[in-house]
Design a protein around this motif. Structure first.
Motif, mmCIF file in Angstrom:
data_model
loop_
_atom_site.group_PDB
_atom_site.id
_atom_site.type_symbol
_atom_site.label_atom_id
_atom_site.label_comp_id
_atom_site.label_asym_id
_atom_site.label_seq_id
_atom_site.Cartn_x
_atom_site.Cartn_y
_atom_site.Cartn_z
ATOM 1 N N LEU A 53 -17.657 60.922 46.685
ATOM 2 C CA LEU A 53 -16.364 60.421 47.148
ATOM 3 C C LEU A 53 -15.600 59.759 46.005
ATOM 4 N N ARG A 54 -16.291 58.969 45.208
ATOM 5 C CA ARG A 54 -15.634 58.316 44.072
ATOM 6 C C ARG A 54 -15.189 59.343 43.038
ATOM 7 N N THR A 55 -15.988 60.358 42.814
ATOM 8 C CA THR A 55 -15.602 61.417 41.871
ATOM 9 C C THR A 55 -14.345 62.135 42.342
ATOM 10 N N PHE A 56 -14.282 62.397 43.638
ATOM 11 C CA PHE A 56 -13.105 63.081 44.177
ATOM 12 C C PHE A 56 -11.856 62.210 44.086
ATOM 13 N N LEU A 57 -11.983 60.943 44.446
ATOM 14 C CA LEU A 57 -10.806 60.064 44.495
ATOM 15 C C LEU A 57 -10.307 59.670 43.110
ATOM 16 N N THR A 58 -11.210 59.423 42.175
ATOM 17 C CA THR A 58 -10.798 58.894 40.873
ATOM 18 C C THR A 58 -10.625 59.959 39.800
ATOM 19 N N ILE A 59 -11.275 61.102 39.948
ATOM 20 C CA ILE A 59 -11.210 62.132 38.905
ATOM 21 C C ILE A 59 -10.481 63.372 39.389
ATOM 22 N N ALA A 60 -10.916 63.941 40.503
ATOM 23 C CA ALA A 60 -10.344 65.221 40.947
ATOM 24 C C ALA A 60 -8.951 65.062 41.541
ATOM 25 N N LEU A 61 -8.769 64.038 42.379
ATOM 26 C CA LEU A 61 -7.504 63.904 43.089
ATOM 27 C C LEU A 61 -6.304 63.736 42.154
ATOM 28 N N PRO A 62 -6.373 62.930 41.084
ATOM 29 C CA PRO A 62 -5.221 62.880 40.172
ATOM 30 C C PRO A 62 -4.910 64.223 39.524
ATOM 31 N N LEU A 63 -5.940 65.018 39.240
ATOM 32 C CA LEU A 63 -5.701 66.331 38.654
ATOM 33 C C LEU A 63 -5.091 67.301 39.663
ATOM 34 N N LEU A 64 -5.284 67.028 40.941
ATOM 35 C CA LEU A 64 -4.781 67.913 41.994
ATOM 36 C C LEU A 64 -3.391 67.521 42.487
ATOM 37 N N THR A 65 -2.755 66.557 41.843
ATOM 38 C CA THR A 65 -1.454 66.078 42.315
ATOM 39 C C THR A 65 -0.402 67.188 42.395
ATOM 40 N N PRO A 66 -0.229 68.025 41.361
ATOM 41 C CA PRO A 66 0.799 69.088 41.486
ATOM 42 C C PRO A 66 0.538 70.043 42.650
ATOM 43 N N GLY A 67 -0.721 70.461 42.818
ATOM 44 C CA GLY A 67 -1.043 71.338 43.943
ATOM 45 C C GLY A 67 -0.860 70.657 45.277
ATOM 46 N N THR A 68 -1.222 69.379 45.353
ATOM 47 C CA THR A 68 -1.048 68.628 46.590
ATOM 48 C C THR A 68 0.423 68.523 46.963
ATOM 49 N N VAL A 69 1.272 68.236 45.980
ATOM 50 C CA VAL A 69 2.706 68.134 46.240
ATOM 51 C C VAL A 69 3.262 69.480 46.678
ATOM 52 N N THR A 70 2.791 70.569 46.081
ATOM 53 C CA THR A 70 3.260 71.898 46.469
ATOM 54 C C THR A 70 2.918 72.197 47.921
ATOM 55 N N VAL A 71 1.676 71.939 48.304
ATOM 56 C CA VAL A 71 1.276 72.160 49.700
ATOM 57 C C VAL A 71 2.062 71.253 50.635
ATOM 58 N N LEU A 72 2.283 70.002 50.221
ATOM 59 C CA LEU A 72 3.045 69.066 51.050
ATOM 60 C C LEU A 72 4.477 69.562 51.263
ATOM 61 N N LEU A 73 5.112 70.064 50.211
ATOM 62 C CA LEU A 73 6.481 70.559 50.339
ATOM 63 C C LEU A 73 6.550 71.760 51.275
ATOM 64 N N PHE A 74 5.639 72.706 51.099
ATOM 65 C CA PHE A 74 5.630 73.878 51.977
ATOM 66 C C PHE A 74 5.374 73.475 53.428
ATOM 67 N N SER A 75 4.438 72.567 53.644
ATOM 68 C CA SER A 75 4.124 72.142 55.011
ATOM 69 C C SER A 75 5.284 71.371 55.628
ATOM 70 N N MET A 76 5.936 70.525 54.823
ATOM 71 C CA MET A 76 7.079 69.765 55.336
ATOM 72 C C MET A 76 8.216 70.680 55.748
ATOM 73 N N VAL A 77 8.539 71.646 54.909
ATOM 74 C CA VAL A 77 9.635 72.572 55.235
ATOM 75 C C VAL A 77 9.291 73.378 56.481
ATOM 76 N N ALA A 78 8.048 73.862 56.570
ATOM 77 C CA ALA A 78 7.651 74.650 57.736
ATOM 78 C C ALA A 78 7.719 73.829 59.020
ATOM 79 N N THR A 79 7.264 72.575 58.969
ATOM 80 C CA THR A 79 7.294 71.733 60.164
ATOM 81 C C THR A 79 8.701 71.274 60.489
#
Length: 317
Positions: A216-242
């Motif tokens: 959990l700590r590895t995901f939150l502190t290491i992986a999640l910051p690297l996944l920010t662009p992909g997360t924002v992309t999915v968030l934008l697509f989901s927001m527009v669709a909803t």
């Protein structure tokens, strides 16, 4: 002596000119050499881009212009130019206060559906994509096949079966009937799966585990910051669709108090076609403009996170 110096100078100039590459003379210094990777401006491509830009911005320009007109000016003036009376603020006030402020209620409903549906879909896509890209487990290829198949199925094909299922569960005509189906985003899951495989190095995760970091700590502190662009992309697509979702609320919601903006504006439009109904086309146009503004603002605020991840994985070191 003078003749020999002149000859030497001429010979030196001639040898320098001979050594100078072609196209680099004084007249061509301001001219930029073109290569296959830098072909220069293309007139056909510029024209096509201009047509796409006009096609994209023309409806928005029409919406902005006509939101400044009252009912009479909207029906009696040219659609792409302003009327004599600039009534934008009056239209906004009437839109927000018409029918006891029902537009504000629809706006809050839409924000609820987006926050719970699109936000939840993003969280599930990030968690699922990270797990599928990072961990090896039996049936992983079968999951991949199911996700790809789900991406190919249009949402409208699942609307009626979803309605029948929710009807038997007694969840129709409630916000859950819109929120729960919005949590499922096969495209978002697939996108985060691919993005995680490219953006999160396995060596980095292994180093964190060797240092004693938990999953959990590895995901939150290491992986999640690297996944920010992909997360924002999915968030934008989901927001527009909803935000633009129309068909699912249409078959699920019957109570106007739970309408999103899409159904509410359609109800105002149908109001003019009913016997004794009041035509409020000026409020419909103004409400449509107010509906577009939040999505545009979100794109402008989040585009830097989105653009920063477009080239992820394009260069292999």
């Amino acid at each position: 002596m003078t003749t020999s110096l002149t000859t030497a100078r001429d010979g030196s100039a001639g040898s320098t000119a001979a050594r100078r590459p072609a196209g680099t003379g004084p007249k061509s210094r301001g001219r930029r050499l073109r290569t296959p990777l830098d072909p220069g401006p293309s007139i056909p491509l510029t024209l096509v881009t201009g047509l796409v830009l006009v096609y994209t911005l023309l409806p928005l320009a029409w919406l902005v212009v006509n939101a400044t007109k009252d009912q009479e000016g909207l029906l009696g003036s040219f659609g792409l130019w302003f009327a004599d009376d600039f009534d934008l603020w009056g239209n906004i006030t009437r839109t927000l206060t018409y029918d006891d402020g029902v537009f504000v209620r629809w706006l809050l409903n839409t924000l609820l559906y987006v926050a719970a549906g699109a936000g939840g879909a993003t969280v599930l896509a990030v968690l699922g994509g990270y797990a599928l890209a990072t961990y090896a487990f039996p049936g992983r290829k079968a999951v991949f096949a199911v996700v790809i198949g789900a991406v190919a199925v249009p949402g409208t094909a699942l609307a009626v079966p979803t309605f029948l299922m929710f009807s038997k569960m007694g969840l129709t005509n409630t916000p859950w009937a819109v929120v729960i189906p919005s949590l499922i985003s096969p495209f978002g899951l697939y996108l985060m799966w691919v993005f995680t495989a490219e953006a999160v190095p396995r060596e980095l995760l292994e180093a964190a585990r060797i240092d004693g970091s938990g999953e959990l700590r590895t995901f939150l502190t290491i992986a999640l910051p690297l996944l920010t662009p992909g997360t924002v992309t999915v968030l934008l697509f989901s927001m527009v669709a909803t935000w633009n979702n129309y068909f699912l609320p249409l078959i699920m919601i019957k109570d106007p108090d739970w309408y999103p903006l899409t159904l509410g504006l359609n109800a105002w439009n149908a109001q003019a076609q009913t016997a004794g109904g009041e035509a409020v086309f000026d409020l419909i146009v103004t409400g449509s403009l107010l509906t577009v503004v939040p999505i545009v603002a979100v794109f402008l605020l989040l585009q830097r996170y989105w653009q920063s991840g477009l080239s992820a994985g394009s260069v292999k070191e």
